[in-house]
Every structure is written in C-alpha cells, then in structure tokens.
Design a protein around this motif. Structure first.
Motif, PDB file in Angstrom:
ATOM      1  N   ASP A   1       0.918  -1.299  -0.004  1.00 29.69           N
ATOM      2  CA  ASP A   1      -0.105   0.145   0.010  1.00 29.69           C
ATOM      3  C   ASP A   1       0.785   1.346   0.076  1.00 29.69           C
ATOM      4  N   VAL A   2       1.968   1.263   0.137  1.00 26.36           N
ATOM      5  CA  VAL A   2       3.029   2.272   0.036  1.00 26.36           C
ATOM      6  C   VAL A   2       3.200   2.824  -1.216  1.00 26.36           C
ATOM      7  N   THR A   3       3.099   4.332  -1.115  1.00 30.89           N
ATOM      8  CA  THR A   3       3.185   4.904  -2.447  1.00 30.89           C
ATOM      9  C   THR A   3       4.355   5.799  -2.429  1.00 30.89           C
ATOM     10  N   MET A   4       5.050   5.779  -1.386  1.00 26.69           N
ATOM     11  CA  MET A   4       6.192   7.030  -1.351  1.00 26.69           C
ATOM     12  C   MET A   4       7.190   6.639  -0.218  1.00 26.69           C
ATOM     13  N   ALA A   5       8.405   6.391  -0.231  1.00 29.65           N
ATOM     14  CA  ALA A   5       9.273   6.103   0.916  1.00 29.65           C
ATOM     15  C   ALA A   5      10.389   7.426   0.916  1.00 29.65           C
ATOM     16  N   ARG A   6      10.765   7.569   1.989  1.00 32.66           N
ATOM     17  CA  ARG A   6      12.012   8.462   2.251  1.00 32.66           C
ATOM     18  C   ARG A   6      13.021   7.696   3.179  1.00 32.66           C
ATOM     19  N   ALA A   7      14.197   7.670   2.720  1.00 29.11           N
ATOM     20  CA  ALA A   7      15.327   7.074   3.346  1.00 29.11           C
ATOM     21  C   ALA A   7      16.130   8.144   3.758  1.00 29.11           C
ATOM     22  N   TYR A   8      16.808   7.718   4.686  1.00 27.84           N
ATOM     23  CA  TYR A   8      17.829   8.829   5.342  1.00 27.84           C
ATOM     24  C   TYR A   8      19.005   8.007   5.848  1.00 27.84           C
ATOM     25  N   LEU A   9      20.273   8.159   5.218  1.00 23.54           N
ATOM     26  CA  LEU A   9      21.549   7.527   5.423  1.00 23.54           C
ATOM     27  C   LEU A   9      22.459   8.337   6.213  1.00 23.54           C
ATOM     28  N   LEU A  10      23.250   7.822   7.160  1.00 27.22           N
ATOM     29  CA  LEU A  10      24.121   8.482   7.843  1.00 27.22           C
ATOM     30  C   LEU A  10      25.175   8.591   7.088  1.00 27.22           C
ATOM     31  N   HIS A  11      25.753   7.557   6.393  1.00 25.50           N
ATOM     32  CA  HIS A  11      26.977   7.399   5.553  1.00 25.50           C
ATOM     33  C   HIS A  11      26.529   6.941   4.135  1.00 25.50           C
TER      34      HIS A  11
ATOM     35  N   LYS B   1       7.219  -3.277  -8.306  1.00 26.79           N
ATOM     36  CA  LYS B   1       6.238  -2.590  -7.501  1.00 26.79           C
ATOM     37  C   LYS B   1       6.836  -2.001  -6.398  1.00 26.79           C
ATOM     38  N   LEU B   2       7.929  -1.251  -6.887  1.00 23.20           N
ATOM     39  CA  LEU B   2       8.465  -0.388  -5.681  1.00 23.20           C
ATOM     40  C   LEU B   2       7.880   1.131  -5.611  1.00 23.20           C
ATOM     41  N   PRO B   3       7.731   1.443  -4.419  1.00 21.52           N
ATOM     42  CA  PRO B   3       7.173   2.850  -4.312  1.00 21.52           C
ATOM     43  C   PRO B   3       8.034   3.889  -5.076  1.00 21.52           C
ATOM     44  N   ALA B   4       7.806   5.283  -5.242  1.00 22.69           N
ATOM     45  CA  ALA B   4       8.711   6.171  -5.263  1.00 22.69           C
ATOM     46  C   ALA B   4       9.438   6.364  -4.229  1.00 22.69           C
ATOM     47  N   ARG B   5      10.653   7.044  -4.307  1.00 22.65           N
ATOM     48  CA  ARG B   5      11.489   7.026  -3.137  1.00 22.65           C
ATOM     49  C   ARG B   5      12.650   8.098  -3.392  1.00 22.65           C
ATOM     50  N   THR B   6      12.747   8.909  -2.165  1.00 21.18           N
ATOM     51  CA  THR B   6      13.722   9.625  -2.105  1.00 21.18           C
ATOM     52  C   THR B   6      14.816   9.300  -0.969  1.00 21.18           C
ATOM     53  N   CYS B   7      16.166   9.036  -1.365  1.00 19.92           N
ATOM     54  CA  CYS B   7      17.190   8.815  -0.315  1.00 19.92           C
ATOM     55  C   CYS B   7      18.294   9.806  -0.458  1.00 19.92           C
TER      56      CYS B   7
ATOM     57  N   GLU C   1      17.067   5.648   8.618  1.00 19.68           N
ATOM     58  CA  GLU C   1      15.700   5.682   9.106  1.00 19.68           C
ATOM     59  C   GLU C   1      15.025   5.799   7.792  1.00 19.68           C
ATOM     60  N   VAL C   2      13.677   5.596   7.851  1.00 20.64           N
ATOM     61  CA  VAL C   2      12.881   5.246   6.748  1.00 20.64           C
ATOM     62  C   VAL C   2      11.409   5.762   6.994  1.00 20.64           C
ATOM     63  N   ASP C   3      10.840   6.785   6.447  1.00 16.45           N
ATOM     64  CA  ASP C   3       9.420   6.941   6.568  1.00 16.45           C
ATOM     65  C   ASP C   3       8.549   6.675   5.532  1.00 16.45           C
ATOM     66  N   LEU C   4       7.161   6.576   5.461  1.00 12.76           N
ATOM     67  CA  LEU C   4       6.454   6.202   4.657  1.00 12.76           C
ATOM     68  C   LEU C   4       5.267   6.937   4.359  1.00 12.76           C
ATOM     69  N   ILE C   5       4.733   7.095   2.871  1.00 13.54           N
ATOM     70  CA  ILE C   5       3.258   7.500   2.797  1.00 13.54           C
ATOM     71  C   ILE C   5       2.691   6.289   1.863  1.00 13.54           C
ATOM     72  N   ALA C   6       1.506   5.903   2.529  1.00 12.42           N
ATOM     73  CA  ALA C   6       0.822   4.834   2.073  1.00 12.42           C
ATOM     74  C   ALA C   6      -0.803   5.302   1.935  1.00 12.42           C
ATOM     75  N   ARG C   7      -1.368   4.707   1.020  1.00 13.34           N
ATOM     76  CA  ARG C   7      -2.931   4.993   0.529  1.00 13.34           C
ATOM     77  C   ARG C   7      -3.673   3.600   0.756  1.00 13.34           C
ATOM     78  N   ARG C   8      -4.907   3.930   1.364  1.00  8.08           N
ATOM     79  CA  ARG C   8      -5.827   2.944   1.653  1.00  8.08           C
ATOM     80  C   ARG C   8      -6.471   2.915   0.238  1.00  8.08           C
ATOM     81  N   GLY C   9      -7.058   1.618  -0.168  1.00 10.60           N
ATOM     82  CA  GLY C   9      -7.840   1.612  -1.089  1.00 10.60           C
ATOM     83  C   GLY C   9      -7.414   0.598  -2.194  1.00 10.60           C
TER      84      GLY C   9
END
Length: 128
Positions: free
Chosen positions: A71-81, A101-107, A120-128
């Motif tokens: 159900d994930v449409t977007m992921a944002r990943a944050y990498l220390l190194h 079926k990979l969501p859009a992503r920023t890293c 750390e990773v955060d997500l945006i998902a959509r019901r439906g």
C-alpha cells in the motif's frame, strides 16, 4: 484526521504518533532500527541489519493499520553514511517489495540520526 499509536511498534524516540491519516492517506513516522519493547538495547551492527529492523518496524506500524508495504506510495530514506551504505541499503530495501512494484522514493545522506542509527525510513501509504 486520525493519530495512531500502534501496539507492538517501537516506542517513539520523541513526541510524535506512529502514523497520521487523512482522507485515506497514511503518513508513517520515520522508523529507527530499534527493537520493539526494548528501546534501550544497542542497535544492530551495520547498515544491512539496521535496514532489516527499520523495515520490520514499518511493517508493524502498517500492519496495525490494516495495511502492508504493497500500500506504500512513497518512501523517504535517510542514511548517515550515504556513499558507504547506499548499495547495501538498496540490496536489503528492495527485498521488502514485490518485484516491479517499488514505491517512489527519495534517499538522502544526513549528518546525524537519533540514537546513533545508520538509517531511518518514513512512508506514505494509501488505503484503497
């Protein structure tokens, strides 16, 4: 708007909800590689192990809302190194999603993360 705290998910490291929801859109707070119920345990060693824990924590939050990684449409990943860990992070991350079926992503690379985490990773998902 709904504010969600999910039983069995890691304790937040600051003042926020595990997720918020409005009009079928679900915004999942960035998850750290902490073990649910054991917030003071040391973090796993290395980017691969920490990425697995982060993704499992995200699955727990989504599951508590009746959602999955599908159900994930977007992921944002944050990498220390970023330069050192980007390839290893990607190798683990892609295994959590169905092929093609990979969501859009920023890293992005960051100068620091809570608890000394590597990812750390955060997500945006959509019901439906």
């Amino acid at each position: 708007m709904a504010f969600h705290m999910i039983a069995g998910a890691p304790e937040p490291v600051a003042t926020f909800s595990h997720a918020t929801e409005i009009d079928g859109w679900v915004f999942v707070t960035g998850q750290m590689p902490t073990i649910p119920g054991r917030p003071d345990d040391p973090l796993a060693e290395g980017i691969a192990a920490q990425t697995v824990q982060v993704m499992e924590n995200l699955k727990t939050v989504l599951g508590g809302l009746g959602l999955t990684l599908a159900d994930v449409t977007m992921a944002r990943a944050y990498l220390l190194h970023f330069d050192r860990d980007y390839a290893a992070f990607n190798a683990v991350y892609k295994g959590f999603f169905a092929e093609g079926k990979l969501p859009a992503r920023t890293c992005v690379g960051v100068s620091g993360l809570a608890k000394g985490a590597l990812v750390e990773v955060d997500l945006i998902a959509r019901r439906g």
